[in-house]
Design an enzyme around this catalytic site. Sequence first.
Site, PDB file in Angstrom:
ATOM      1  N   GLU A  51       0.811  -1.218   0.000  1.00 16.61           N
ATOM      2  CA  GLU A  51       0.000   0.000   0.000  1.00 16.61           C
ATOM      3  C   GLU A  51       0.845   1.269   0.000  1.00 16.61           C
ATOM      4  O   GLU A  51       0.566   2.211  -0.757  1.00 16.61           O
ATOM      5  CB  GLU A  51      -0.933   0.037   1.223  1.00 16.61           C
ATOM      6  CG  GLU A  51      -1.942  -1.090   1.290  1.00 16.61           C
ATOM      7  CD  GLU A  51      -1.409  -2.315   2.026  1.00 16.61           C
ATOM      8  OE1 GLU A  51      -0.223  -2.652   1.841  1.00 16.61           O
ATOM      9  OE2 GLU A  51      -2.177  -2.919   2.788  1.00 16.61           O
ATOM     10  N   CYS A  72      -0.079   0.474   7.341  1.00 16.93           N
ATOM     11  CA  CYS A  72      -0.566   0.875   6.021  1.00 16.93           C
ATOM     12  C   CYS A  72      -1.916   1.573   6.146  1.00 16.93           C
ATOM     13  O   CYS A  72      -2.243   2.448   5.346  1.00 16.93           O
ATOM     14  CB  CYS A  72      -0.694  -0.333   5.113  1.00 16.93           C
ATOM     15  SG  CYS A  72       0.886  -0.998   4.615  1.00 16.93           S
ATOM     16  N   ALA A 119       6.476 -36.904 -10.610  1.00 13.84           N
ATOM     17  CA  ALA A 119       6.513 -37.139 -12.058  1.00 13.84           C
ATOM     18  C   ALA A 119       6.472 -38.647 -12.262  1.00 13.84           C
ATOM     19  O   ALA A 119       7.364 -39.364 -11.821  1.00 13.84           O
ATOM     20  CB  ALA A 119       7.777 -36.544 -12.659  1.00 13.84           C
ATOM     21  N   THR A 147      16.795 -39.611  -2.404  1.00 13.83           N
ATOM     22  CA  THR A 147      16.805 -38.870  -3.673  1.00 13.83           C
ATOM     23  C   THR A 147      18.062 -38.002  -3.780  1.00 13.83           C
ATOM     24  O   THR A 147      18.658 -37.886  -4.847  1.00 13.83           O
ATOM     25  CB  THR A 147      15.548 -37.979  -3.761  1.00 13.83           C
ATOM     26  OG1 THR A 147      14.410 -38.800  -3.582  1.00 13.83           O
ATOM     27  CG2 THR A 147      15.460 -37.268  -5.093  1.00 13.83           C
ATOM     28  N   LEU A 184      18.182 -28.570  -7.381  1.00 15.38           N
ATOM     29  CA  LEU A 184      16.926 -28.001  -6.876  1.00 15.38           C
ATOM     30  C   LEU A 184      16.858 -26.486  -6.932  1.00 15.38           C
ATOM     31  O   LEU A 184      16.159 -25.856  -6.144  1.00 15.38           O
ATOM     32  CB  LEU A 184      16.652 -28.478  -5.437  1.00 15.38           C
ATOM     33  CG  LEU A 184      16.648 -29.989  -5.211  1.00 15.38           C
ATOM     34  CD1 LEU A 184      16.432 -30.298  -3.736  1.00 15.38           C
ATOM     35  CD2 LEU A 184      15.571 -30.668  -6.042  1.00 15.38           C
ATOM     36  N   ARG A 231      16.323 -22.768 -12.631  1.00 16.31           N
ATOM     37  CA  ARG A 231      17.273 -22.515 -13.711  1.00 16.31           C
ATOM     38  C   ARG A 231      16.570 -22.096 -14.998  1.00 16.31           C
ATOM     39  O   ARG A 231      16.871 -22.574 -16.076  1.00 16.31           O
ATOM     40  CB  ARG A 231      18.140 -23.757 -13.937  1.00 16.31           C
ATOM     41  CG  ARG A 231      19.015 -24.076 -12.732  1.00 16.31           C
ATOM     42  CD  ARG A 231      20.042 -25.142 -13.014  1.00 16.31           C
ATOM     43  NE  ARG A 231      19.481 -26.421 -13.366  1.00 16.31           N
ATOM     44  CZ  ARG A 231      18.999 -27.305 -12.482  1.00 16.31           C
ATOM     45  NH1 ARG A 231      19.006 -27.018 -11.194  1.00 16.31           N
ATOM     46  NH2 ARG A 231      18.519 -28.454 -12.883  1.00 16.31           N
ATOM     47  N   GLU A 291       9.510 -32.517  -3.293  1.00 15.45           N
ATOM     48  CA  GLU A 291       9.838 -32.994  -4.647  1.00 15.45           C
ATOM     49  C   GLU A 291      10.469 -34.358  -4.687  1.00 15.45           C
ATOM     50  O   GLU A 291      10.689 -34.905  -5.756  1.00 15.45           O
ATOM     51  CB  GLU A 291      10.787 -31.994  -5.326  1.00 15.45           C
ATOM     52  CG  GLU A 291      10.091 -31.010  -6.219  1.00 15.45           C
ATOM     53  CD  GLU A 291      10.963 -30.551  -7.370  1.00 15.45           C
ATOM     54  OE1 GLU A 291      11.507 -31.381  -8.099  1.00 15.45           O
ATOM     55  OE2 GLU A 291      11.077 -29.322  -7.530  1.00 15.45           O
ATOM     56  N   THR A 319       9.555 -40.107   0.813  1.00 13.36           N
ATOM     57  CA  THR A 319       9.232 -38.786   1.365  1.00 13.36           C
ATOM     58  C   THR A 319       7.789 -38.413   1.048  1.00 13.36           C
ATOM     59  O   THR A 319       7.071 -37.887   1.898  1.00 13.36           O
ATOM     60  CB  THR A 319      10.197 -37.718   0.790  1.00 13.36           C
ATOM     61  OG1 THR A 319      11.525 -38.196   0.963  1.00 13.36           O
ATOM     62  CG2 THR A 319      10.047 -36.393   1.484  1.00 13.36           C
TER      63      THR A 319
HETATM   64  C1  AOF Z   1       0.093  -4.953   4.409  1.00 10.82           C
HETATM   65  N1  AOF Z   1       0.628  -4.854   3.173  1.00 10.82           N
HETATM   66  O1  AOF Z   1       2.060  -5.541   1.606  1.00 10.82           O
HETATM   67  C2  AOF Z   1       1.973  -6.769   3.591  1.00 10.82           C
HETATM   68  C3  AOF Z   1       1.347  -6.874   4.871  1.00 10.82           C
HETATM   69  O2  AOF Z   1       6.980  -7.078  10.029  1.00 10.82           O
HETATM   70  P1  AOF Z   1       6.109  -6.078   9.310  1.00 10.82           P
HETATM   71  O3  AOF Z   1       5.982  -4.811  10.008  1.00 10.82           O
HETATM   72  O4  AOF Z   1       6.498  -5.935   7.854  1.00 10.82           O
HETATM   73  O5  AOF Z   1       4.625  -6.701   9.322  1.00 10.82           O
HETATM   74  C4  AOF Z   1       4.362  -7.972   8.830  1.00 10.82           C
HETATM   75  C5  AOF Z   1       2.853  -8.175   8.782  1.00 10.82           C
HETATM   76  O6  AOF Z   1       2.263  -7.220   7.917  1.00 10.82           O
HETATM   77  C6  AOF Z   1       2.429  -9.522   8.209  1.00 10.82           C
HETATM   78  O7  AOF Z   1       2.339 -10.521   9.181  1.00 10.82           O
HETATM   79  C7  AOF Z   1       1.053  -9.180   7.668  1.00 10.82           C
HETATM   80  O8  AOF Z   1       0.117  -9.107   8.728  1.00 10.82           O
HETATM   81  C8  AOF Z   1       1.273  -7.791   7.136  1.00 10.82           C
HETATM   82  N2  AOF Z   1       1.701  -7.841   5.726  1.00 10.82           N
HETATM   83  N3  AOF Z   1       0.399  -5.971   5.197  1.00 10.82           N
HETATM   84  O9  AOF Z   1      -0.689  -4.078   4.809  1.00 10.82           O
HETATM   85  C9  AOF Z   1       1.555  -5.700   2.734  1.00 10.82           C
HETATM   86  N4  AOF Z   1       2.928  -7.631   3.181  1.00 10.82           N
HETATM   87 ZN    ZN Z   2       1.210  -2.771   5.846  1.00 12.96          ZN
END
Ligand code: AOF
Ligand code: ZN
Length: 371
Positions: free
Chosen positions: A61, A93, A163, A205, A213, A216, A304, A309
């Site tokens: 945001e 945000c 696979a 594996t 892994l 690429r 994978e 596994t």
């Molecule tokens: C948002 N917009 O793009 C994302 C969010 O450690 P911080 O402060 O970065 O906070 C992580 C938390 O923020 C995460 O657990 C989730 O609740 C939120 N992620 N929130 O508004 C974003 N990536």
């Molecule tokens: Zn945020």
Amino acid sequence: MTEWTRDDERFMGEALALGHLHLGQTASNPSVGCVIVRDDGDGPRIVGRAVTAVGGRPHAETQALADAGELARGATAYVTLEPCAHHGKTPPCAEALIAAGVARVVVSVTDPDERVSGRGIEMLREAGITVETGLLEREGERALEGYLMNRREGRPFVTLKLAVSADGMIGATGKGQLAITGPESRAEVHRLRSEIDAILIGIGTAIADDPELTTRLPGLEHRSPIRIVLDRKLELPVTSKLVQSARKVPVIVVIDEEATTFSEKARRDALEAEGVEILVCQQDDLSDLLGALATRGISSLLVEGGAKTAQLFLNAGLVDRILLFTSTVTVGEGGVASPIDRKLVPVGFVHRASHSFGNDILDEYEYERSS
Ligand code: AOF
Ligand code: ZN
């Protein structure tokens, strides 16, 4: 129930597509998409867009608002996840949206993170902003499935990839890596690797195939997942491709108990000297291991490697999606039977889609949770 318009769906679709871009690259944070849309009487248009930055911050945001600048005033923000309300490593945000003068916020999925969980929406509403939730929620849940599983269940979302040859085999003993699927399928697997946090195989594996892994595909080489090997007895050779590339792309070797004998300690030291991380965790109970992985921010895991596994994860009921590639190749004598084929899919899995990659077919199954 909110009545959504075609435009609403189009813009949330755009936000979801943006969120997709950084899957597997935002560490413990979700990859969120955000678009800012305004309508000055000549129809709605996007004036700002962003995805959570690589590494997880800044959030979507704040970047989309910066992109829109003054045009955010009076605009609508479409966000795939509820805007955060907490002072974490970045300011909330929700506050940024309020300060920018956004008039309406449309959210796909609410955030289960206990620091947010409805408070982001509340903050926005208290500031007089119209907030609507649940737009393209099913798509949003899918786009954020790893993050949501991590926060709700304390484990990564697990995808099992297999696979299988036309005669139901996943390999042959003593033959190393066998080309079962074609180049188109392999490219698809590399694309999948570029979008997940970690990939896991068993020691069988690792020794038989000596796989790398990594991702690429041209342009995606920097998007390799963390590589994890279940290796009870610490048998992974120091000379293996995995160990030799551990400084570039992390490798975690999971052992059952701390090394005690002289030879175990020597092997552990040799692996650590190459940059491998040793994780001690009982493998009989996979949920402990998955919990430990979730704690370190791993939200999506691709299993994978190997019939054993695969069976381990299936028996533990810890597979959320199966990606089954079926090829036209026949393995014959000495083949290792797959625990699954198109005619034998474990109970509880629902067929979601089929795709073709060259001569191969990819069937997608999802575990249907009874909620
Ligand atoms: C948002 N917009 O793009 C994302 C969010 O450690 P911080 O402060 O970065 O906070 C992580 C938390 O923020 C995460 O657990 C989730 O609740 C939120 N992620 N929130 O508004 C974003 N990536
Ligand atoms: Zn945020």
